[in-house]
Design a protein around this motif. Structure first.
Motif, PDB file in Angstrom:
ATOM      1  N   ASP A   1     -42.341  27.222 -27.734  1.00  0.00           N
ATOM      2  CA  ASP A   1     -41.354  27.209 -28.810  1.00  0.00           C
ATOM      3  C   ASP A   1     -39.964  26.860 -28.272  1.00  0.00           C
ATOM      4  O   ASP A   1     -39.237  27.715 -27.788  1.00  0.00           O
ATOM      5  CB  ASP A   1     -41.327  28.584 -29.485  1.00  0.00           C
ATOM      6  N   GLY A   2     -39.624  25.556 -28.296  1.00  0.00           N
ATOM      7  CA  GLY A   2     -38.279  25.127 -27.932  1.00  0.00           C
ATOM      8  C   GLY A   2     -37.942  25.305 -26.466  1.00  0.00           C
ATOM      9  O   GLY A   2     -36.841  25.761 -26.130  1.00  0.00           O
ATOM     10  N   LEU A   3     -38.840  24.914 -25.590  1.00  0.00           N
ATOM     11  CA  LEU A   3     -38.666  25.152 -24.152  1.00  0.00           C
ATOM     12  C   LEU A   3     -37.878  24.032 -23.486  1.00  0.00           C
ATOM     13  O   LEU A   3     -38.092  22.850 -23.750  1.00  0.00           O
ATOM     14  CB  LEU A   3     -40.045  25.265 -23.487  1.00  0.00           C
ATOM     15  N   ASP A   4     -36.958  24.422 -22.592  1.00  0.00           N
ATOM     16  CA  ASP A   4     -36.216  23.480 -21.754  1.00  0.00           C
ATOM     17  C   ASP A   4     -36.545  23.763 -20.288  1.00  0.00           C
ATOM     18  O   ASP A   4     -36.583  24.929 -19.865  1.00  0.00           O
ATOM     19  CB  ASP A   4     -34.703  23.631 -21.936  1.00  0.00           C
ATOM     20  N   LEU A   5     -36.789  22.686 -19.523  1.00  0.00           N
ATOM     21  CA  LEU A   5     -37.059  22.804 -18.085  1.00  0.00           C
ATOM     22  C   LEU A   5     -36.405  21.644 -17.355  1.00  0.00           C
ATOM     23  O   LEU A   5     -36.274  20.545 -17.904  1.00  0.00           O
ATOM     24  CB  LEU A   5     -38.566  22.747 -17.788  1.00  0.00           C
ATOM     25  N   ASP A   6     -36.022  21.894 -16.107  1.00  0.00           N
ATOM     26  CA  ASP A   6     -35.533  20.838 -15.221  1.00  0.00           C
ATOM     27  C   ASP A   6     -36.109  21.086 -13.837  1.00  0.00           C
ATOM     28  O   ASP A   6     -36.071  22.216 -13.338  1.00  0.00           O
ATOM     29  CB  ASP A   6     -34.006  20.830 -15.138  1.00  0.00           C
ATOM     30  N   LEU A   7     -36.627  20.025 -13.225  1.00  0.00           N
ATOM     31  CA  LEU A   7     -37.171  20.123 -11.871  1.00  0.00           C
ATOM     32  C   LEU A   7     -36.640  18.959 -11.051  1.00  0.00           C
ATOM     33  O   LEU A   7     -36.845  17.794 -11.406  1.00  0.00           O
ATOM     34  CB  LEU A   7     -38.701  20.098 -11.899  1.00  0.00           C
ATOM     35  N   ALA A   8     -35.957  19.281  -9.959  1.00  0.00           N
ATOM     36  CA  ALA A   8     -35.390  18.253  -9.091  1.00  0.00           C
ATOM     37  C   ALA A   8     -36.446  17.704  -8.150  1.00  0.00           C
ATOM     38  O   ALA A   8     -37.440  18.380  -7.826  1.00  0.00           O
ATOM     39  CB  ALA A   8     -34.217  18.833  -8.291  1.00  0.00           C
TER      40      ALA A   8
ATOM     41  N   ARG B   1     -41.335  31.032 -25.059  1.00  0.00           N
ATOM     42  CA  ARG B   1     -39.925  30.710 -24.837  1.00  0.00           C
ATOM     43  C   ARG B   1     -39.501  31.085 -23.423  1.00  0.00           C
ATOM     44  O   ARG B   1     -40.089  31.960 -22.793  1.00  0.00           O
ATOM     45  CB  ARG B   1     -39.037  31.457 -25.839  1.00  0.00           C
ATOM     46  N   ALA B   2     -38.445  30.431 -22.962  1.00  0.00           N
ATOM     47  CA  ALA B   2     -37.828  30.809 -21.695  1.00  0.00           C
ATOM     48  C   ALA B   2     -36.823  31.919 -21.974  1.00  0.00           C
ATOM     49  O   ALA B   2     -35.867  31.719 -22.730  1.00  0.00           O
ATOM     50  CB  ALA B   2     -37.130  29.611 -21.057  1.00  0.00           C
ATOM     51  N   VAL B   3     -37.056  33.096 -21.401  1.00  0.00           N
ATOM     52  CA  VAL B   3     -36.160  34.224 -21.643  1.00  0.00           C
ATOM     53  C   VAL B   3     -35.173  34.418 -20.505  1.00  0.00           C
ATOM     54  O   VAL B   3     -34.178  35.134 -20.656  1.00  0.00           O
ATOM     55  CB  VAL B   3     -36.950  35.534 -21.880  1.00  0.00           C
TER      56      VAL B   3
END
Length: 273
Positions: A21-28, A226-228
């Protein structure tokens, strides 16, 4: 440089079940991102959505890999990326390996699918990869079948298959599940060594906070899709903000303190990261 970007990812299944539900992620590039949470929090569904392996789900949001948008990409283009530049280690290697073919043949087949190599060359690559992941007598064991390997060795075979094309991104979904602690340590050492040697970025899906502490650079804690909470390993482990994260950490046994009479009860998260 950001290799993988996920923005507002939502995954819905039939019956109105929202798994992410509306997840944001970033991986370098070259980094390790730990995605943690209890069973059912949406970790594995997130990884499958990134890989484009949820044909029956409704997926919205955006997934970008090295600047290329993956969401909405046609099946043929996705297949060119999967295994070549993006690889995945699944939870249960026994169910992912074909019981009718030797493991060397299966690794060689994965290599040939993207490099169109001759059979002999692909077999040499398979043997070399088995040796690289620490399987003894790789030439002989390449002719063995999955049931002839222990759980830890099968996981090494899966890692060899995933890395035979030297992908830029490796998604490892519970790579140490159902393995004893000695084999777990060996698998984590192997992932750490492969990251240092090849510069492969790793998205590590797990519920084990100890595994994350030993391998990851950054952490995303998931609850209910979700990311908490998110941050570096040090920030999340030493200065957790959310009650759910605090509860997860409190459930990890410690050697430097008294054993609790009972495990803490996890509370629903207070904040959304």
């Amino acid at each position: 440089m950001t290799l993988l970007t996920v923005r507002d990812l939502t995954v819905d299944f039939a019956g109105g079940v929202r798994a992410v539900d509306g997840l944001d992620l970033d991986l370098a590039a070259g980094a390790v991102l730990g995605v943690v949470g209890e069973s059912g929090s949406g970790k594995s569904v997130t990884s499958l959505a990134v890989m484009g392996l949820l044909p029956d789900a409704r997926i919205t949001g955006e997934v970008r890999f090295d600047g290329q948008r993956l969401t909405g990409l046609d099946r043929r283009a996705l297949r060119r990326l999967r295994g070549d530049r993006i690889a995945m280690i699944f939870q249960d290697p026994l169910s992912c390996l074909n019981p009718y073919y030797p493991v060397g043949f299966q690794i060689a087949e994965a290599f040939s699918a993207h490099r169109r190599a001759r059979r002999r060359e692909a077999h040499r690559v398979a043997v070399r990869m088995l040796d690289r992941v620490g399987i003894p007598e790789p030439e002989r064991r390449a002719r063995a079948y999955p049931h002839e390997f222990s759980g830890g060795m099968r996981q090494r075979v899966m890692i060899a298959m995933a890395l035979c094309l030297e992908p830029d991104l490796l998604i490892a979904d519970e790579p140490t599940t159902a393995l004893d602690v000695t084999v777990q340590a060996q698998i984590l050492d192997l992932l750490r060594e492969l990251r240092q040697r090849s510069g492969t970025a790793i998205m590590l899906i797990t519920h084990d906070m100890g595994v994350v502490a030993g391998l990851a650079d950054e952490v995303v804690v998931m609850y209910g899709g979700r990311a908490v909470e998110r941050g570096t390993v040090r920030e999340v482990f030493y200065r957790p903000r959310d009650t759910y994260t605090k509860g997860l950490l409190a459930c990890v046994p410690r050697l430097d303190g008294p054993l609790p009479d009972r495990l803490p009860t996890l509370s629903a998260p207070e904040v959304t990261a």
